[in-house]
Write an enzyme that holds these catalytic residues in place. Structure first.
Site, mmCIF file in Angstrom:
data_model
loop_
_atom_site.group_PDB
_atom_site.id
_atom_site.type_symbol
_atom_site.label_atom_id
_atom_site.label_comp_id
_atom_site.label_asym_id
_atom_site.label_seq_id
_atom_site.Cartn_x
_atom_site.Cartn_y
_atom_site.Cartn_z
ATOM 1 N N ARG A 111 0.844 -1.208 0.000
ATOM 2 C CA ARG A 111 0.000 0.000 0.000
ATOM 3 C C ARG A 111 0.875 1.253 0.000
ATOM 4 O O ARG A 111 0.590 2.221 -0.704
ATOM 5 C CB ARG A 111 -0.934 0.003 1.211
ATOM 6 N N HIS A 115 -4.079 -1.753 -8.278
ATOM 7 C CA HIS A 115 -4.958 -2.045 -7.135
ATOM 8 C C HIS A 115 -4.193 -2.962 -6.198
ATOM 9 O O HIS A 115 -3.452 -3.838 -6.643
ATOM 10 C CB HIS A 115 -6.235 -2.761 -7.590
ATOM 11 N N THR A 151 -4.496 6.912 -3.449
ATOM 12 C CA THR A 151 -5.396 6.637 -4.568
ATOM 13 C C THR A 151 -5.388 7.755 -5.603
ATOM 14 O O THR A 151 -5.339 7.503 -6.803
ATOM 15 C CB THR A 151 -6.828 6.404 -4.045
#
Length: 147
Positions: free
Chosen positions: A85, A115, A91
């Site tokens: 992440r 993703h 994002t």
């Protein structure tokens, strides 16, 4: 050993970023244990994004992820979910730090290259959706004890 699901989205595949992304995770010391280049059915896309079903952008997510090939992957290693992440970046690429995948390559929130599962529960669910048990290998690299 912790596992996570990562996917290079259609924009990343079209822009020839698969190798760059795989390389970043390999250099970090993570192990690729499953991978496939594939087109995504509408059914799989809707199931993958089910948590967003009631949101106004759900249709756009499904349309985008089914618009071209994706590169689906399973990676394993210590703290791979949290580290992946961080390596992906925020994002929205405007907010993503330079040096992250999205900070370096993404052009918009809708086309943000990659993703990744956000929790152990998501990783387990997503790996099960995208891969059969036979498609995820189990082997130990001899270098693992030094990472």
């Amino acid at each position: 050993m912790e596992k996570t699901f990562l996917m290079v989205k259609p924009d990343g595949v079209q822009r020839n970023l698969i190798g760059e992304i795989v390389s970043r995770f390999e250099k970090k010391g993570y192990q690729l244990v499953g991978a496939k280049l594939m087109t995504v059915s509408r059914e799989l896309a809707e199931e993958h994004y089910a948590e967003h079903k009631e949101r106004p952008f759900f249709g756009e997510l499904v349309d985008f992820i089914t618009s071209g090939p994706v590169f689906a992957m399973v990676w394993q290693g210590n703290n791979v979910i949290t580290t992946a992440r961080a390596m992906m970046g925020k994002t929205n690429p405007v907010d993503a730090a330079s040096g992250t995948i999205r900070g370096d390559f993404a052009t918009s929130v809708g086309m943000n290259i990659i993703h990744g599962s956000d929790s152990p529960e998501s990783a387990e669910r997503e790996i099960g959706l995208w891969f059969s048990a036979e498609e995820v290998l189990s082997f130990e690299k001899t270098i693992q004890r030094w990472i």
